[in-house]
Design an enzyme around this catalytic site. Structure first.
Site, mmCIF file in Angstrom:
data_model
loop_
_atom_site.group_PDB
_atom_site.id
_atom_site.type_symbol
_atom_site.label_atom_id
_atom_site.label_comp_id
_atom_site.label_asym_id
_atom_site.label_seq_id
_atom_site.Cartn_x
_atom_site.Cartn_y
_atom_site.Cartn_z
ATOM 1 N N HIS A 1 13.308 114.855 2.086
ATOM 2 C CA HIS A 1 12.710 115.277 0.829
ATOM 3 C C HIS A 1 13.662 116.219 0.127
ATOM 4 O O HIS A 1 14.341 117.006 0.784
ATOM 5 C CB HIS A 1 11.362 115.981 1.068
ATOM 6 C CG HIS A 1 10.544 116.046 -0.174
ATOM 7 N ND1 HIS A 1 10.691 117.053 -1.096
ATOM 8 C CD2 HIS A 1 9.599 115.211 -0.649
ATOM 9 C CE1 HIS A 1 9.855 116.824 -2.097
ATOM 10 N NE2 HIS A 1 9.181 115.724 -1.862
ATOM 11 N N ASP B 1 4.954 109.880 2.360
ATOM 12 C CA ASP B 1 4.861 108.417 2.350
ATOM 13 C C ASP B 1 4.915 107.793 3.738
ATOM 14 O O ASP B 1 4.692 106.598 3.880
ATOM 15 C CB ASP B 1 6.000 107.825 1.498
ATOM 16 C CG ASP B 1 5.841 108.175 0.035
ATOM 17 O OD1 ASP B 1 4.707 108.116 -0.444
ATOM 18 O OD2 ASP B 1 6.839 108.519 -0.612
#
Ligand code: CMC
Length: 429
Positions: free
Chosen positions: A307, A364
């Site tokens: 991320h 996700d």
């Protein structure tokens, strides 16, 4: 700590103000830098650049903290509904019972889409991706409701534009899904709450009663809350920058949908399941795929890992992983790809490559396994991300206007050819 930063450039020292946020984040305000020095800053991918001051979402990537309007994501996911979070994110405070009922009632008046819009579905080729359909349908709302085109809408006009979008978005998402199956469309039933109505339109049948499964409603509420906003990410920044040209809300959000679609952003949830399926079909050798992810000559990336901002853990992933176990157990589903996902996570978290680069599972990684358990095909996953992200995009667009932000227009450093002599076409080699 000084509230002035000094920058020495070209033999000249200039003072720039230091801005401190309410969570003690610090920024050097460079808005006068070019006037004072003739220099601009260069920060490809905006890794060090704040584009705005915002009151919507706070996240601390080092500590793994995420809060909407000051409330922790853990508490909101455990105790509130998606509609409460919609109100919170867009209007700034948690709603009272009356405010929540009013919002539900306002939305209920606009849940149908214009009948002419249904004709669009006949035009999409059968293989078209649901995100392509969603983006173009949301863009088209601006043609059905031209009053949204007016810049500087009054607060009431803006509110109606927002309510219409909140009301029609779940209907559009459900219709996209039903059309992909070739099933008849199921119209909204306004006796249902926001999330139940969406599930009814998606999984209901004209021929049957719909038994709302509270486990599914609860799971859907949680997932949508976890996706509701994430400050200045790629799609939110897109919505703000498109909106800064005074472009209407529907078109600005259609642009956000396009940004979300990419597999490095929201498209990762579909890519994760596709990847897990591929690994399963390949015999389930997770070590082999971890090695591929580490190999710089191999374009493969471990989808659902890493991320831009979280460098410790993604708090949403932690909640989703637990929810994933609970939901699959409650629904009595045994999905073999969950085992592969857990093996990948375990291996990656002890592997030096992933440790050195601070690569952890993101939101996700497990969400797709839940969506699958609820009955959604993988092509719908990013559309569901968009449904969750809708209040965030709306709030970012609204705040950008409230802040009276100027049109977004970054600078660049030109590195192309300088003066070239024009050669006539006939003389070019
Ligand atoms: N698998 C393997 N290596 C990776 C991965 C990954 N998923 N992510 C980053 N790296 C490596 C990358 O190769 C680089 O290595 P090196 O320093 O040796 O060149 C290093 O880690 C830093 O990567 P980066 O691409 O510079 O980091 P970034 O902050 O620009 O990218 C990211 C963040 C999310 C785009 C990236 O981690 C990624 O592509 N992840 C997979 C896609 C994904 O899951 N996206 C969903 C993000 S969360 C949902 C959302 O908010 O959109």
């Amino acid at each position: 700590m000084s509230d002035i930063a000094e920058i020495k450039v070209d033999g000249k020292t200039v003072e720039l103000p230091v801005i401190t946020g309410t969570e003690d984040e610090k920024a050097i305000d460079i808005s006068k830098l070019r006037d004072l020095t003739g220099f601009v800053t260069l920060d490809t991918g905006f890794k060090n650049t704040g584009s705005t001051k915002s009151k919507i979402t706070f996240l601390d990537g080092e500590k793994g903290i995420l809060k909407y309007r000051g409330y922790s994501i853990e508490e909101l996911a455990a105790k509130s509904s998606f509609l409460e979070v919609i109100y919170l994110i867009i209007y700034g405070d948690l709603p009272t019972q009356k405010q929540l009922e009013d919002l539900q009632a306002d939305i209920s008046k606009h849940t149908l889409i214009h009948e002419d819009m249904k004709k669009f579905f006949d035009g999409y080729p059968s293989r078209s991706h649901p995100m392509g359909q969603l983006g173009s349908l949301i863009f088209s709302l601006s043609t059905f409701y031209p009053e949204c085109l007016k810049p500087n809408q009054t607060a009431e006009e803006q509110d109606l534009t927002i309510i219409k979008l909140l009301a029609k978005f779940p209907t559009i998402v459900s219709f996209v899904y039903k059309k992909s199956l070739g099933h008849p469309l199921i119209y909204p039933k306004n006796k249902y709450d926001y999330v139940t109505n969406f599930l009814w339109m998606t999984f209901g049948q004209r021929t049957e009663d719909y038994d709302v499964n509270p486990i599914v409603v609860n799971a859907m509420n949680k997932l949508l809350i976890l996706h509701a906003d994430h400050e200045q990410n790629c799609s939110a920044s897109t919505v703000r920058i498109v909106g800064s040209s005074d472009c209407n809300l529907y078109a600005s959000i259609a642009a956000g949908i396009a940004a979300l679609w990419g597999p490095l952003h929201g498209g990762a949830n579909q890519a994760v399941i596709d990847m897990l399926e591929l690994i399963k079909a390949d015999g389930g050798d997770t070590e082999k795929w971890i090695a591929k992810a580490k190999d710089k000559n191999d374009p493969f990336r471990m989808m659902g890992f890493g991320h831009r901002v979280y460098k410790n853990f993604d708090p949403r992933a932690k909640i989703i992983k637990k929810a994933c176990d609970d939901i699959l157990e409650n629904l009595g589903i045994d999905d073999p790809i969950l085992e592969i996902a857990k093996k990948l996570e375990e291996a990656a978290l002890t592997d030096q490559y992933f440790i050195d680069r601070k690569l952890y599972p993101n939101v996700d990684f497990y969400s797709g396994i839940i969506y699958r358990a609820l009955g959604f095909p993988s092509e719908m996953f990013t559309v569901l991300f968009a449904l969750g992200r809708l209040p965030g995009w709306i709030a970012q667009w609204k705040e950008m206007h409230e802040n009276k932000e100027p049109i977004g227009r970054p600078r660049q450093i030109y590195v192309g050819e300088t003066d070239r002599e024009f050669v006539e076409l006939k003389d070019r080699k």
